[in-house]
Structures are given as structure tokens and as C-alpha cells.
Design an enzyme around this catalytic site. Structure first.
Site, PDB file in Angstrom:
ATOM      1  N   HIS A 115       0.831  -1.209   0.000  1.00 33.08           N
ATOM      2  CA  HIS A 115       0.000   0.000   0.000  1.00 33.08           C
ATOM      3  C   HIS A 115       0.865   1.257   0.000  1.00 33.08           C
ATOM      4  CE1 HIS A 115      -4.054  -1.401   0.069  1.00 33.08           C
ATOM      5  NE2 HIS A 115      -3.846  -2.218   1.072  1.00 33.08           N
ATOM      6  N   CYS A 128       0.170  -9.063 -16.699  1.00 37.86           N
ATOM      7  CA  CYS A 128      -0.587  -8.748 -15.483  1.00 37.86           C
ATOM      8  C   CYS A 128       0.320  -8.657 -14.263  1.00 37.86           C
ATOM      9  CB  CYS A 128      -1.688  -9.770 -15.234  1.00 37.86           C
ATOM     10  SG  CYS A 128      -1.111 -11.469 -15.026  1.00 37.86           S
TER      11      CYS A 128
END
EC number: 2.7.3.9
Length: 520
Positions: free
Chosen positions: A184, A473
């Protein structure tokens, strides 16, 4: 003295440092509570209070920060976590704070063993644990101290609730000793335009009142504390369509593991889902989820993308991703062991039930379904998976290219399936024999490495020859500087975390295909 880490958000700044002391003291296992049932009841109330506080903070912000806080609030009230903690009180006679600590530790161990994106979610669980324990103990929750002037924030790691609430006018840069490119800290630093370096070992012990942080080079040095910060650029504009300046299409998709991920990605304008990590729906399961429960969990993730293309990856687990209902036994090298599709060779029934649930969830939500398998090494494995997937009613079947052998035999694999998707995180790990979670070898896992890009180019060339799509991805897809190179190599779609979409979209719109090919 200059330290090196992994640069995850570009820019060079200097300023005084503020250290985040986030570690909560480990709670004791004694004394035994007088009333075990009453003690267990405290856990739900504390968790509810923490979740409500995080939800209130979420309502005061928007965009990526709001999504992160909502996800953390949901984690604080996770029924599996709370039930595990309450059981430890009732069966083990533990005080509530200790029970929460141990229950969260079990979840964190499983996530760290999973590696990659999932390993970095262990910090999220630790943050929730500390907040609930603090509430139960009558302590102030850990977190970032109030900043009164522009500063460089330094921490062992930063929790999502901390990074989501940062003021970019006061935070010059972020530096953490732990974390990785998909933490994060990295995601929100990029979204806010704050320079950041993670996996910077020893930064907490670096002498001096200030730091110079170079998020492009991944370096951190002592400074006299004076502020040196260039003007920040605004967040790039993107209209929601992935294409180059000349109109050449490169679809911009998203990676998701939960319903909240999917909602955030839909709001950010993703054209579809390029990677749905279904193993996230299994993490707290002590037995194999039923087809109906899988169906409901998958549908919740797919629903925001009704009418749009989605790629669902079948269960990517194994001895390095311990799940309670999969007793795989000990392995000397789990990264090279029975994981991903390899589990299904001995347990095809597990795969068949998951495929049935995926097909049902797609019908429930009206998405354009594709399914792919992880950890495929040979064309024979690709053919085996494709036959089972098509027998389950799936019309579009693909596989992940994350093992070097699969990249080298991409033409043969593409003869068996309809598309492939390059998982550059694992592919880099195997190409360079460098653990993707180890900061000491992080430079080898840089997606700009020529050896990795040559493999991507080989796979894309095979895709073009077969007339079949080739996506990326892995973390490489989220890099605006690398996106034009991937397009120039022949990649047809890029799938990334929601916060990266606008930057990548703007970078592609600035160049035409000829320029991309020249860059490649």
C-alpha cells in the site's frame, strides 16, 4: 552513507525525517480471565469500534484513499478472524488482546508464505490487529504522528490506514525498511505523487536530522534536514480507453482479489478485469468452500464489471500458500514445488468444482468470461487444463506465462489455448533466481531488465503469429515508463492495480506505435 532500496514512486526530495513507531507491545497470555464468555464478547465490540472509526475516516476522503480505508475497515470485522480469536479465549483461556494477537498471527503467516501481493497484505492484518488490541487494552492506536511541517516519513512498514490518510502537502517522501512494489505504501505513494523507497534495510538506524530520498534510483542518504522539494505534477488525465496516440488499442485492465478491489477499479475506469486472484476467497477457509459459497464470493467480485471482459485465474496455492484444506506436506523448495495448476493434477475434482462455480458466477453477473490457469510449464499441461475448462462450459481459455519454459514454448502453448497472460513478477523471480520478496536482490526483479523483456517479446511474437492476445498482469504493467515498451513488443493488454490506470493510460496516449516499437 547511502542506502539502497526499491524505488517505487519517482522523484528526488530532501527534508527532516519523522520516524513512525508503530509496533505495539505483544500482549501477555495471563492472567486467565474470570469470565471467559464475557472476555470473548469484548473482541467483537472492539473490532466494531475499530471498523467504525476506519469507516468514518473513509467517508472523509475520496478515491484510492477511501478504497484502502474501506478495505481495512472490512478486514477489522472479518468474521473468520474474530471467530478464531474468540475460540482462543474460550478454549485456551487467553485474555482477549492475546487471543486477537495469536489469531491475526496465524493469518499473517499464511499470507507471508503466499509470497508476492498476498505477502504484502500481512502488513494490513498487522495494522488491524494492533488497532483491535489497542482498543481492548485502552491504548491509543498506533499510526503516523501529526505532522506540522513538510517531512520525510520513515517506518519499518506503513499500514494502509496510515498511508491512506497522508497529506501530500506535508509528506515529502516515504521510506520503509520492509514492503515491496505492490505494498500500500508503494501504491498510494504513486497515486499521490510522493517519492518513495521501500525495502530499504537499515534506514531506521541512519544518522542525521534529515534524509535525501530518490524514488527513481531507490536511494536514501542523510541530510542536514533542509527541505528541497520540486513542485509536484498533477495526476494525469485518462478517458478510460487504452490506446496509443495513433489509435492503436492496448486494453487497460485491472488486477483484483476482492469485491472492494473490483469496485475501486471500476470507479477508476478499468476496461475489465485482467486478473482475478480467486485464492483470496479461500484464505480463511478451514475446509474447501462449497460450490455455492464460491459462486457467491466470485459474483461479488465480478458484479461491478457486468457486460465487460473478465479473466478469472483458478486457484493459485500450494505448499508455499498454505490453505487449511490442502495438506500438501513439507517441501524443501516450495517456490519450485506443487503449486498452482500442479495441485489439480492430483486433485482434478477441486479444479472441476471451482470451474463450475466460476461459470455460475459469470452467468449471475453477465460478465464476458475468460479463465486461465497459473504455473503452467508445458503445452501438454495447457491442453489438459483447456480440455477441463471447456468441458465445464468456458468458451475462452488461457494460461499464465510465469515459468521460463512456458515463455520459450509459447508457440506450442498458444496452439492449445485462446490467450496467454505474462505474470512478470514470478517470471522475473525464476529467470533471475532471485526471491521476489528479498530486498537484497530486488534490483534483479526490476521489470526493465533486458532478459525479462526479451522473454516478453518472444511470447508477444508468438501471439502475433497465432493471431491470439498476449497480456501482462505483473507489476511491469503498472509502470508508465515501461508501458510503451511493452506495447512496442506486441503486448495487447496491460492489467494493474486501480491506482496505476490513469498514469499508464496517459503514458500510452502520448506515443504512437512506431515510437513504441523504437523504444522496445
Amino acid at each position: 552513507m547511502q542506502l539502497s532500496g526499491v524505488g517505487v514512486s519517482p522523484g528526488r526530495v530532501a527534508g527532516p525525517r519523522v520516524v513512525v513507531v508503530a509496533d505495539l507491545r505483544e500482549p501477555a497470555s495471563s492472567p486467565v480471565p474470570d469470565d471467559l464468555r464475557a472476555e470473548a464478547g469484548k473482541i467483537g465490540s472492539a473490532a466494531e469500534s475499530v471498523a467504525a472509526s476506519l469507516s468514518d475516516r473513509a467517508r472523509s476522503v475520496s478515491g484510492d484513499a477511501r478504497s484502502v480505508l474501506e478495505t481495512t475497515a472490512a478486514m477489522a470485522s472479518d468474521p473468520a478472524l474474530l471467530a478464531s480469536a474468540e475460540k482462543r479465549v474460550l478454549d485456551g483461556s487467553l485474555p482477549a488482546p492475546r487471543a486477537v494477537w495469536e489469531a491475526a498471527g496465524e493469518f499473517m503467516t499464511a499470507l507471508r508464505a503466499a509470497g508476492g501481493y498476498m505477502a504484502e497484505r500481512a502488513a494490513d492484518v498487522a495494522d488491524v490487529r494492533d488497532r483491535i488490541v489497542a482498543s481492548l487494552s485502552g491504548l491509543a492506536p498506533p499510526g503516523v504522528p501529526e505532522l506540522t511541517s513538510p517531512s520525510v516519513l520513515v517506518a519499518r512498514d506503513l499500514a494502509p490506514a496510515d498511508t491512506a490518510g497522508l497529506d501530500p502537502d506535508l509528506v515529502l517522501a516515504l521510506v520503509t525498511e520492509e514492503g515491496g512494489p505492490t505494498s500500500h505504501t508503494a501504491i498510494l505513494a504513486r497515486a499521490l505523487g510522493i517519492p518513495a523507497v521501500v525495502a530499504c534495510a537499515g534506514v531506521l538506524g541512519l544518522a542525521g536530522p534529515g534524509l535525501v530520498v530518490d524514488g527513481s534510483a531507490g536511494t536514501v542518504s542523510p541530510s542536514d534536514g533542509r527541505v528541497v522539494a520540486p513542485a509536484r505534477t498533477s495526476r494525469p488525465e485518462w478517458d478510460g480507453v487504452g490506446r496509443l496516440a495513433d489509435g492503436h488499442r492496448v486494453k487497460l485492465l485491472t488486477n483484483v482479489g476482492s469485491a472492494s478491489d473490483a469496485r475501486a477499479a471500476a470507479a477508476a475506469g478499468a476496461e475489465g478485469i485482467g486478473l482475478f486472484r480467486t485464492e483470496f476467497c479461500y484464505l480463511s477457509a478451514t475446509s474447501e468452500p462449497t460450490e455455492s459459497s464460491q459462486r457467491a464470493a466470485y459474483a461479488a467480485v465480478l458484479e461491478p464489471f457486468a457486460g465487460k471482459p473478465v479473466v478469472v485465474r483458478t486457484l493459485d496455492a500450494g505448499s508455499d500458500k498454505p490453505l487449511a484444506f490442502l495438506d500438501m506436506g513439507a517441501e524443501p523448495n516450495p517456490a519450485l514445488g506443487v503449486r498452482g495448476l500442479r495441485i489439480a493434477f492430483d486433485r482434478p475434482d477441486l479444479l472441476d468444482r471451482q470451474l463450475t462455480a466460476i461459470v455460475a458466477a459469470a452467468a449471475d453477473t453477465g460478465v464476458e468470461l475468460s479463465v486461465m490457469a497459473p504455473m503452467v510449464a508445458t503445452a501438454a499441461e495447457a491442453a489438459w487444463f483447456a480440455s477441463r475448462a471447456r468441458a465445464a462450459g468456458i468458451g475462452r481459455v488461457g494460461v499464465m506465462i510465469e515459468i521460463p519454459a512456458a515463455a520459450l514454448c509459447a508457440a506450442e502453448i498458444l496452439a492449445e489455448v485462446d490467450f496467454v497472460s505474462l505474470g512478470t513478477n514470478d517470471l522475473a523471480q525464476y529467470v533471475f533466481a532471485a526471491d521476489r520478496q528479498l530486498g537484497a536482490v530486488a534490483a534483479l526483479n526490476d521489470p526493465h531488465q533486458p532478459a525479462l523483456l526479451r522473454l516478453v517479446g518472444m511470447v508477444a511474437e508468438a501471439g502475433a503469429a497465432a493471431g491470439k492476445p498476449v497480456g501482462v498482469c505483473g507489476e511491469a504493467a503498472a509502470d508508465p515508463a515501461l508501458a510503451p515498451v511493452l506495447a512496442g513488443l506486441g503486448v495487447t493488454s496491460l492489467s494493474m492495480n486501480a491506482v496505476a490506470l490513469a498514469g499508464v493510460g496517459a503514458a500510452l496516449r502520448a506515443v504512437d506505435l512506431a515510437a513504441c516499437r523504437a523504444l522496445a
